[in-house]
Structure formats: C-alpha cells, structure tokens
Design an enzyme around this catalytic site. Structure first.
Site, mmCIF file in Angstrom:
data_model
loop_
_atom_site.group_PDB
_atom_site.id
_atom_site.type_symbol
_atom_site.label_atom_id
_atom_site.label_comp_id
_atom_site.label_asym_id
_atom_site.label_seq_id
_atom_site.Cartn_x
_atom_site.Cartn_y
_atom_site.Cartn_z
ATOM 1 N N SER A 1 30.320 51.518 12.219
ATOM 2 C CA SER A 1 29.641 50.215 12.311
ATOM 3 C C SER A 1 28.443 50.431 12.828
ATOM 4 O O SER A 1 28.053 51.508 13.631
ATOM 5 C CB SER A 1 30.234 49.399 13.118
ATOM 6 N N ASN B 1 26.848 47.532 14.059
ATOM 7 C CA ASN B 1 27.016 46.268 14.824
ATOM 8 C C ASN B 1 27.330 46.466 16.380
ATOM 9 O O ASN B 1 28.414 46.836 16.779
ATOM 10 C CB ASN B 1 28.026 45.213 14.144
ATOM 11 N N LYS C 1 30.450 44.790 17.717
ATOM 12 C CA LYS C 1 31.496 45.411 17.411
ATOM 13 C C LYS C 1 32.111 46.589 18.298
ATOM 14 O O LYS C 1 32.997 46.848 18.370
ATOM 15 C CB LYS C 1 31.563 45.537 15.882
ATOM 16 N N GLU D 1 27.581 50.010 1.122
ATOM 17 C CA GLU D 1 27.470 48.557 0.642
ATOM 18 C C GLU D 1 29.066 48.065 0.526
ATOM 19 O O GLU D 1 29.763 48.889 0.095
ATOM 20 C CB GLU D 1 26.892 48.345 -0.736
ATOM 21 N N ASP E 1 36.644 45.489 9.609
ATOM 22 C CA ASP E 1 35.792 44.630 8.696
ATOM 23 C C ASP E 1 36.538 43.143 9.248
ATOM 24 O O ASP E 1 37.759 43.117 9.095
ATOM 25 C CB ASP E 1 35.998 44.918 7.084
ATOM 26 N N ASP F 1 31.285 33.780 17.675
ATOM 27 C CA ASP F 1 32.204 33.143 18.985
ATOM 28 C C ASP F 1 31.694 31.885 19.710
ATOM 29 O O ASP F 1 32.278 31.312 20.051
ATOM 30 C CB ASP F 1 31.694 34.431 20.177
ATOM 31 N N LYS G 1 38.994 37.366 26.069
ATOM 32 C CA LYS G 1 38.506 37.464 24.698
ATOM 33 C C LYS G 1 39.389 38.683 23.911
ATOM 34 O O LYS G 1 40.184 38.497 23.212
ATOM 35 C CB LYS G 1 37.107 37.673 24.148
HETATM 36 P P1 IMP Z 1 31.358 42.738 8.884
HETATM 37 O O1 IMP Z 1 32.845 42.949 9.112
HETATM 38 O O2 IMP Z 1 30.219 43.870 9.352
HETATM 39 O O3 IMP Z 1 31.194 42.332 7.460
HETATM 40 O O4 IMP Z 1 30.919 41.546 9.701
HETATM 41 C C1 IMP Z 1 31.819 40.604 10.341
HETATM 42 C C2 IMP Z 1 31.022 39.610 10.653
HETATM 43 O O5 IMP Z 1 32.123 38.357 11.085
HETATM 44 C C3 IMP Z 1 30.264 39.664 11.963
HETATM 45 O O6 IMP Z 1 28.929 39.990 11.768
HETATM 46 C C4 IMP Z 1 30.377 38.229 12.756
HETATM 47 O O7 IMP Z 1 29.581 37.429 12.196
HETATM 48 C C5 IMP Z 1 31.680 37.841 12.309
HETATM 49 N N1 IMP Z 1 32.865 38.147 13.401
HETATM 50 C C6 IMP Z 1 33.597 39.210 13.191
HETATM 51 N N2 IMP Z 1 34.358 39.388 14.269
HETATM 52 C C7 IMP Z 1 33.818 38.351 15.167
HETATM 53 C C8 IMP Z 1 34.077 38.000 16.616
HETATM 54 O O8 IMP Z 1 34.787 38.850 17.169
HETATM 55 N N3 IMP Z 1 33.503 37.054 17.027
HETATM 56 C C9 IMP Z 1 32.483 36.537 16.610
HETATM 57 N N4 IMP Z 1 32.068 36.765 15.069
HETATM 58 C C10 IMP Z 1 32.796 37.662 14.530
#
Ligand code: IMP
Length: 207
Positions: free
Chosen positions: A20, A22, A25, A52, A81, A167, A187
C-alpha cells in the site's frame, strides 16, 4: 495447503511488504503485525508501484495488489482493500471509496459526496459498514485472503481528527463517537481491518 505449510511459508518470511502507499493504512497494519515480531516495510519504501485496481470485489483487488508486491519484492506481501458501503446508496462507494476522494485524495470531498447522495436519496436509512479484505501472497504463488467488517451509521457533519478516510463520519454500532473521535487503540480493537486480521492470525500466525 495444510496448516503447517501455511505457517512455514508466511510466518517464517524475514519480512512482509505492506502492499500500500496509503500511510493511514500502513500505520494501522504495522500496529496489528508488530506483536508478532515480523518486520514490515511499505511498498513505497521499496519503490514498488501500485497496480491499477481492476477487480470488482475487495478480495479480488487485495489479491491483485498482494500478488504484484510479492512478485516485485521477492518476499511475502500483505495487501488491504477496503471501503465504506452505504446501504441507502446500494453499497456505494464500496470498492470505489478511495476514488470518490478524487486525484487529490480529498476526503472532505468524499464525505460530502456521500452525504449529498444520501440527502438526495430521500432515505432515512443512514446505516453503513466498513469492509476490509486482507490478502497475503508469497512469491512462490501461495495466497490467502481474509475478510472483516464493522457495521454502524453515518453522521453529519464530520467529527474528530483521528484515523483517516471516512472515519470522521462513521459511528460503529453500540458507540456514540465516530472513528475519527475514538482513541486509535479502540478503533483497532473493533475495526473491519482488525476483524480481518484476527482471522489471518488464527490461520497464519498461530503456531
Ligand atoms: P483502497 O483499499 O486503497 O482502494 O482504499 C480504501 C479507501 O476506503 C480508503 O482510501 C478510505 O477512503 C476508505 N477506508 C478504508 N478503510 C478505512 C478506515 O478504516 N477508515 C476510514 N476510511 C477507510
């Protein structure tokens, strides 16, 4: 694959790559993995690009990301994901949760979009759930996926500075505060990610 082989393959790997970019995350996953003394690195630190997300399910996209990072790094990769499913919106934004924040990853925009669509739907139903699929992939081709969820409802306006993404608008069942207001440890104990991780621990990390 039997349980002993699974343990040997994944638990004994010298390092897991978190597939990831992010940071919210990566931090949550690193906190979950830490008690098991497994070294972790984010895909960004190893300059592994994000593929992608072309699949139509959380599990499919998690597997796709884990596979790509395992192949690029030569070690075990763990991918998440996840997203928010709003019942009155037919499960949207779902797998598109990150994309609703636009190219600038603007989650104020994403939360406002959800709220505007909820208002436009005319439905009094504000129930929602976070869903998480965690996929583990080994460079040799072995892979596993675990799903978790947490149910709750949406509030407006957003509340709290903790966490990430949606959140600040999500209140889990049985609570009064949003994930954004909650202590991160609280959390972590109940989230969709923690619930998926508990299943992973049972299968992969319990000797
Ligand atoms: P992806 O899994 O990278 O496609 O992104 C998942 C998206 O879902 C994140 O960017 C958040 O916007 C949302 N998301 C996933 N888990 C959480 C969480 O624990 N809190 C808040 N938003 C979340």
């Amino acid at each position: 694959m039997d349980a002993v082989t699974i343990n040997r393959l994944f638990r004994k790997a010298p390092m897991w790559v978190i597939a990831s970019h992010n940071s919210g995350k990566i931090k949550e996953i690193a906190d979950l993995v830490r008690p098991f003394s497994i070294a972790v690195k984010g895909a960004g630190e190893l300059s592994i690009p994000e593929p992608e997300e072309t699949e139509k399910t959380f599990s499919g996209n998690a597997l796709l990301k884990a596979r790509a990072s395992a192949k690029a790094s030569g070690t075990v990769a763990l991918a998440d994901d996840s997203g928010l499913e709003v019942n009155a919106l037919g499960g949207d934004p779902g797998i598109y949760s990150a994309r609703w924040a636009g190219p600038d990853r603007d989650f104020q925009l994403a939360m406002r979009t959800v709220e505007e669509k909820l208002q436009a739907s005319g439905s009094p139903d504000r129930s929602a759930r976070f869903v998480c699929a965690l996929a583990l992939a080994h460079p040799d081709g072995a892979e596993l996926v675990f799903e978790g969820e947490v149910s709750g409802h949406l509030v407006w306006p957003p509340r709290g500075e903790n966490g990430f993404g949606y959140d600040p608008v999500f209140v889990p069942h049985g609570h009064e505060v949003t994930f954004g207001e909650m202590d991160p440890a609280a959390k972590h104990a109940m989230s969709h990610r923690a619930n998926a991780f508990r299943k992973l621990v049972t299968t992969v990390l319990t000797p």
